[in-house]
Write an enzyme that holds these catalytic residues in place. Structure first.
Site, short mmCIF file in Angstrom:
data_model
loop_
_atom_site.label_atom_id
_atom_site.label_comp_id
_atom_site.label_asym_id
_atom_site.label_seq_id
_atom_site.Cartn_x
_atom_site.Cartn_y
_atom_site.Cartn_z
N THR A 282 0.81 -1.22 0.00
CA THR A 282 0.00 0.00 0.00
C THR A 282 0.84 1.27 0.00
O THR A 282 2.02 1.25 0.33
CB THR A 282 -0.93 0.02 1.22
OG1 THR A 282 -0.16 0.06 2.42
CG2 THR A 282 -1.84 -1.21 1.24
N ASP A 283 0.17 2.36 -0.33
CA ASP A 283 0.81 3.68 -0.25
C ASP A 283 0.50 4.29 1.12
O ASP A 283 -0.05 3.62 1.99
CB ASP A 283 0.34 4.57 -1.41
CG ASP A 283 -1.16 4.82 -1.42
OD1 ASP A 283 -1.83 4.58 -0.39
OD2 ASP A 283 -1.67 5.26 -2.47
N MET A 284 0.79 5.54 1.29
CA MET A 284 0.61 6.19 2.59
C MET A 284 -0.86 6.27 3.01
O MET A 284 -1.18 6.39 4.18
CB MET A 284 1.23 7.59 2.58
CG MET A 284 2.74 7.53 2.52
SD MET A 284 3.51 9.16 2.50
CE MET A 284 3.00 9.81 4.07
N ALA A 285 -1.78 6.18 2.05
CA ALA A 285 -3.20 6.24 2.36
C ALA A 285 -3.79 4.86 2.66
O ALA A 285 -4.98 4.74 2.91
CB ALA A 285 -3.95 6.88 1.19
N ILE B 148 -3.89 2.43 0.47
CA ILE B 148 -4.47 1.94 -0.79
C ILE B 148 -3.38 1.21 -1.57
O ILE B 148 -2.23 1.64 -1.59
CB ILE B 148 -5.04 3.12 -1.61
CG1 ILE B 148 -6.21 3.75 -0.85
CG2 ILE B 148 -5.44 2.68 -3.00
CD1 ILE B 148 -6.72 5.03 -1.46
#
Length: 130
Positions: free
Chosen positions: A15-18, A20
């Site tokens: 995932t990314d920082m969000a 997602i």
């Protein structure tokens, strides 16, 4: 040929920082699913390389990102054969969460010699994916 389903769990590293799933990881998921599908068909890619000097290579990918997957989601990658010609195999792949399509791709795979030259799909491969 019936669809092949492959289970994937989204890990934090995907995932990314969000939280997602990072877009490129969908390509990893569908690659793993294609590898499992080929193995389940009884095609030994290592033997194909060592015995015949032939490997699979992705020639083209057309992808649509429809909905985000998130950390800890249980996903299913569904692979279906769309077309088989003498030199290529076209597959439709979807990444689903509880039946909802999140990602869709059409992938064209070809065979290459170890020196990178295109060759026809081996007859044994064509028979198994039909």
């Amino acid at each position: 040929m019936s669809p092949h389903d492959f289970a994937v769990r989204v890990y934090y590293e995907d995932t990314d920082m969000a939280g997602i799933v990072y877009y490129a990881n969908y390509l990893r998921y569908i690659e793993r699913a294609r590898s499992a599908w080929v193995r389940d068909l009884g095609i030994d890619q290592n033997a194909m390389r060592e015995r015949d000097g032939i490997v699979f290579a992705v020639r083209r990918v057309e992808a649509d990102y429809l909905m985000p997957a998130k950390f800890d989601d249980a996903l299913t990658v569904r692979t279906v054969t769309r077309a088989i010609t003498g030199a290529r195999l076209v597959m439709a792949q979807e990444v689903l969460r509880e039946g909802e399509v999140l990602f869709r791709a059409e992938v064209t795979v070809v065979c290459l010699t170890l020196s990178g030259h295109p060759v026809r799909l081996p007859d044994a491969v064509r028979r198994r994916v039909h």
